[in-house]
Design a protein around this motif. Structure first.
Motif, PDB file in Angstrom:
ATOM      1  N   ALA A 107       0.834  -1.206   0.000  1.00  0.00           N
ATOM      2  CA  ALA A 107       0.000   0.000   0.000  1.00  0.00           C
ATOM      3  C   ALA A 107       0.863   1.248   0.000  1.00  0.00           C
ATOM      4  N   ARG A 108       1.959   1.215  -0.755  1.00  0.00           N
ATOM      5  CA  ARG A 108       2.872   2.364  -0.796  1.00  0.00           C
ATOM      6  C   ARG A 108       2.202   3.618  -1.338  1.00  0.00           C
ATOM      7  N   THR A 109       1.391   3.465  -2.370  1.00  0.00           N
ATOM      8  CA  THR A 109       0.793   4.647  -2.982  1.00  0.00           C
ATOM      9  C   THR A 109      -0.164   5.338  -2.013  1.00  0.00           C
ATOM     10  N   CYS A 110      -0.850   4.583  -1.187  1.00  0.00           N
ATOM     11  CA  CYS A 110      -1.741   5.182  -0.199  1.00  0.00           C
ATOM     12  C   CYS A 110      -0.950   5.903   0.882  1.00  0.00           C
ATOM     13  N   ARG A 111       0.099   5.248   1.370  1.00  0.00           N
ATOM     14  CA  ARG A 111       0.850   5.792   2.494  1.00  0.00           C
ATOM     15  C   ARG A 111       1.771   6.936   2.098  1.00  0.00           C
ATOM     16  N   LYS A 112       2.089   7.033   0.818  1.00  0.00           N
ATOM     17  CA  LYS A 112       3.011   8.077   0.360  1.00  0.00           C
ATOM     18  C   LYS A 112       2.432   9.470   0.639  1.00  0.00           C
ATOM     19  N   ARG A 113       1.139   9.617   0.458  1.00  0.00           N
ATOM     20  CA  ARG A 113       0.509  10.918   0.689  1.00  0.00           C
ATOM     21  C   ARG A 113       0.474  11.261   2.185  1.00  0.00           C
ATOM     22  N   ILE A 114       0.353  10.241   3.030  1.00  0.00           N
ATOM     23  CA  ILE A 114       0.236  10.475   4.460  1.00  0.00           C
ATOM     24  C   ILE A 114       1.566  10.911   5.061  1.00  0.00           C
ATOM     25  N   ARG A 115       2.671  10.281   4.615  1.00  0.00           N
ATOM     26  CA  ARG A 115       3.997  10.541   5.170  1.00  0.00           C
ATOM     27  C   ARG A 115       4.464  11.969   4.915  1.00  0.00           C
ATOM     28  N   LYS A 116       4.199  12.510   3.752  1.00  0.00           N
ATOM     29  CA  LYS A 116       4.756  13.824   3.396  1.00  0.00           C
ATOM     30  C   LYS A 116       3.987  14.974   3.972  1.00  0.00           C
TER      31      LYS A 116
END
Length: 116
Positions: A107-116
């Motif tokens: 689920a990298r694409t989902c979590r990428k927005r959350i991390r930044k």
């Protein structure tokens, strides 16, 4: 090139195949529409008359939930889940996977927005 219910249909394809490109119309509904209009099994889109195209568009718009109506219904369902704060609604709001998928390594694409 022909547009029916917001979908672009290729002229060289058979009617049953081309009509599945319309959102909300699958293989079974495509065959059902073709049968109700009395269109042959292997006729192509470019061989249809203007009258047949109008009839097809009218029947699809009348009997089936397609394109923007379908998308609006999906969006309303998601908004309802978010408003009642159920698990799936919260996951939609967070942008996380809904159906129990692993999130530690995927689920990298989902979590990428959350991390930044």
């Amino acid at each position: 090139m022909l547009y029916i219910s917001g979908a672009r249909l290729v002229a060289d394809e058979q009617v049953r195949i081309a009509s599945t490109k319309i959102d909300g119309i699958g293989p079974k509904k495509a065959i059902q529409v073709r049968y109700r209009l009395g269109i042959s099994g292997n006729i192509k889109i470019k061989e249809l008359t203007k009258y047949q195209i109008d009839q097809m568009e009218q029947m699809i718009g009348q009997d089936h939930v397609v394109h923007w109506e379908l998308k609006r219904g999906e969006r309303a369902d998601i908004e309802r889940l978010i408003s009642i704060s159920c698990y799936r609604g919260i996951r939609h709001q967070d942008g996380s996977p809904l159906r129990g998928q692993r999130t530690h390594t995927n689920a990298r694409t989902c979590r990428k927005r959350i991390r930044k």
